[in-house]
Design a protein around this motif. Structure first.
Motif, short mmCIF file in Angstrom:
data_model
loop_
_atom_site.label_atom_id
_atom_site.label_comp_id
_atom_site.label_asym_id
_atom_site.label_seq_id
_atom_site.Cartn_x
_atom_site.Cartn_y
_atom_site.Cartn_z
N ALA A 237 1.22 39.04 -29.18
CA ALA A 237 2.38 38.93 -30.11
C ALA A 237 3.67 38.75 -28.89
O ALA A 237 4.19 39.88 -28.90
N THR A 238 4.37 37.87 -29.37
CA THR A 238 6.42 37.65 -28.64
C THR A 238 6.98 38.96 -29.31
O THR A 238 7.17 39.44 -30.43
N ASP A 239 8.04 39.41 -28.29
CA ASP A 239 8.96 40.91 -28.33
C ASP A 239 10.52 40.21 -28.44
O ASP A 239 10.77 39.50 -27.17
N PRO A 240 10.55 40.08 -29.55
CA PRO A 240 12.57 39.60 -29.81
C PRO A 240 13.35 40.62 -28.22
O PRO A 240 12.62 41.98 -28.34
N THR A 241 14.28 40.34 -27.60
CA THR A 241 14.97 41.11 -27.13
C THR A 241 16.22 40.68 -27.57
O THR A 241 16.77 39.35 -26.94
N GLN A 253 48.18 37.80 -16.23
CA GLN A 253 48.56 37.91 -17.77
C GLN A 253 47.63 37.71 -18.98
O GLN A 253 48.10 38.20 -20.58
N GLY A 254 46.74 36.84 -18.53
CA GLY A 254 46.31 36.85 -19.85
C GLY A 254 44.85 36.70 -19.63
O GLY A 254 43.61 36.83 -20.39
N SER A 255 44.71 38.24 -19.51
CA SER A 255 43.41 39.30 -19.51
C SER A 255 43.02 39.16 -20.24
O SER A 255 44.25 39.80 -21.21
N GLY A 256 41.73 40.26 -21.07
CA GLY A 256 41.06 39.98 -22.07
C GLY A 256 39.90 40.45 -22.48
O GLY A 256 39.12 40.40 -21.37
N VAL A 257 39.86 41.08 -23.66
CA VAL A 257 38.12 41.52 -23.48
C VAL A 257 37.21 40.35 -24.59
O VAL A 257 38.12 40.08 -26.04
N SER A 258 36.08 40.31 -24.63
CA SER A 258 35.38 39.16 -26.28
C SER A 258 33.59 40.20 -26.15
O SER A 258 33.63 40.67 -24.86
N ILE A 259 33.61 39.76 -26.94
CA ILE A 259 32.01 40.66 -27.69
C ILE A 259 31.14 39.38 -27.33
O ILE A 259 31.39 37.81 -27.61
N VAL A 260 30.25 39.85 -26.95
CA VAL A 260 29.07 38.41 -26.52
C VAL A 260 27.19 39.08 -26.75
O VAL A 260 27.44 39.99 -26.54
N VAL A 261 26.49 38.42 -27.56
CA VAL A 261 25.29 38.50 -28.05
C VAL A 261 24.35 37.55 -27.30
O VAL A 261 25.00 36.45 -26.36
N GLY A 262 23.17 37.82 -27.09
CA GLY A 262 22.56 37.03 -26.36
C GLY A 262 20.75 37.56 -26.91
O GLY A 262 20.99 38.65 -27.48
N GLY A 263 20.11 36.83 -26.50
CA GLY A 263 18.27 37.14 -26.97
C GLY A 263 17.69 36.15 -26.17
O GLY A 263 17.89 35.56 -25.79
N ALA A 264 16.14 36.86 -26.24
CA ALA A 264 15.60 36.22 -25.27
C ALA A 264 14.12 36.89 -26.26
O ALA A 264 14.04 37.38 -26.93
#
Length: 395
Positions: A237-241, A253-264
């Motif tokens: 059985a495969t295990d999602p990550t 001057q354009g520095s900032g923070v972003s939210i990132v998501v991912g999976g495998a």
């Protein structure tokens, strides 16, 4: 000195057996393996820094990009339960293998007990042989004085006495050696006497329907193979990550923070585990076949031992009821006739009658020895003394 029975001797051996400590350590290792198998995949925190250094105009604080990830893997298909079951089954196999090794030790000690009892039983026979030879020597000396027998008859009688005395002293020494060998199984001196009641008083065996104790190990190995097969199936059985994080952009001057998501998710999990599943299934079938083979072999051996012991018991009873009675009566008759004088009975006839009696005693002890040796083998096959292992483990 304490009188020692078989149960006493085996109890001492079980408590002194160093493999008890080995078994305890193996149980601790098995418990640790079960606890380890119950641990789920650990969460992961990852930090990545990009553009830490590069060519051209560059400022590390402004030009660097950094990402912090939090990653978790979800097990599917009952992997953790299967791992725990497999670890527990392997611990059961180790436990049963250790118990069989301890039963082997008890069986060997039981053989040493039989040999010690045999040596002890030989002493009164050799003592009787010496007493008969001394009595015959006195009678021959009287007849020689009366010129009823030649002088060489007295020398033969003296030779028989010397041989009987040597045999008696050797029997005592052999008994001492056998007791010391028996005491060596629990590492103490031979300051005990042997209770010959169980050795001389034999009864019909009733272990024909007992299950061979070796099947317990084979059943545990079969269960372990089934647990491994189940584990191999669940591993298919495969295990999602899944992961989520924050990315910092250092762009002046354009520095900032972003939210990132991912999976495998792995692909082809069941196909990748097919070989492991097939191997585990084959091991399970092999274990089941081995159980059938051992059951037949053990049953055959137990039936043979029971038949041999029954035949020995029959011969012992016939020796007691017929042979010894006749041999003892023959000794009395020929000795009385020889002591009355005349030439109707000779030294050789008296010596032969006495030797026939000693041979009957010796044959009885030999049968008892083999009877109890076969009993030791039967006790090992049926695990008769397994209760002593529990008491030794709980000490």
């Amino acid at each position: 000195a304490q009188e020692l029975t078989l149960a006493d001797a085996l109890s001492r051996v079980a408590h002194a057996d160093p493999s008890v400590a080995v078994a305890a350590a193996q149980r601790e290792a098995a418990d640790a393996a079960i606890r380890q198998a119950d641990i789920k995949p650990q969460d992961v925190v990852t930090v990545e820094v990009e553009d830490l250094a590069r060519t051209g105009p560059y400022t590390p604080v402004i030009g660097t990009q950094a990402t912090a990830w939090y990653e978790r893997t979800w097990e599917r298909g009952g992997k953790r339960e299967a791992r725990v079951s497999a670890a527990r089954s392997e611990g059961g196999v180790t436990e049963q293998r250790s118990r069989l090794r301890q039963l082997d030790t008890l069986a060997q000690a039981q053989v040493a007990w039989v040999e010690a009892m045999t040596a002890q039983a030989e002493i009164p026979i050799m003592q009787e042989r010496l007493a008969l030879a001394q009595r015959l020597e006195r009678e021959v000396a009287r007849r020689v004085d009366r010129a009823l027998d030649p002088l060489f008859a007295l020398e033969r009688a003296r030779t028989a006495v010397a041989q009987a005395r040597i045999a008696y002293e050797q029997a005592i020494e052999q008994s001492r050696i056998a007791r010391a060998s028996l005491a060596g199984w629990w590492g103490e001196g031979a300051d005990f006497t042997l209770d010959t009641t169980a050795f001389l008083g034999v009864t019909q065996s009733t272990a024909g329907d007992a299950e061979p104790v070796d099947l317990i190990l084979l059943n545990a190995e079969r269960d372990a193979a089934q647990a491994r097969a189940r584990l191999a199936e669940t591993n298919g059985a495969t295990d999602p990550t899944l992961r989520a994080g924050l990315r910092y952009y250092g762009q002046g001057q354009g520095s900032g923070v972003s939210i990132v998501v991912g999976g495998a998710i792995p692909l082809g999990g069941r196909h990748a585990q097919r070989g492991n599943v097939e191997r585990a299934e084959a091991e399970r079938r092999a274990a089941e076949a081995e159980i059938a083979v051992v059951r037949v072999q053990a049953k055959r051996e137990m039936d043979r031992l029971l038949a041999v012991r029954a035949a020995a018991l029959t011969e012992i009873r016939r020796i007691d009821s017929t042979v010894l009675v006749s041999a003892e009566r023959a000794v009395v008759l020929v000795r009385n006739g020889y002591s009355r004088g005349g030439t109707a009975f000779t030294f050789l006839e008296v010596a032969q009658a006495q030797q026939a009696l000693i041979d009957a005693y010796g044959r009885r002890v030999s049968l008892l020895r083999q009877y109890h040796l076969d009993g030791a083998r039967l006790d090992r096959l049926t695990g008769r003394h397994a209760s002593l292992l529990t008491s030794a483990e709980n000490r």
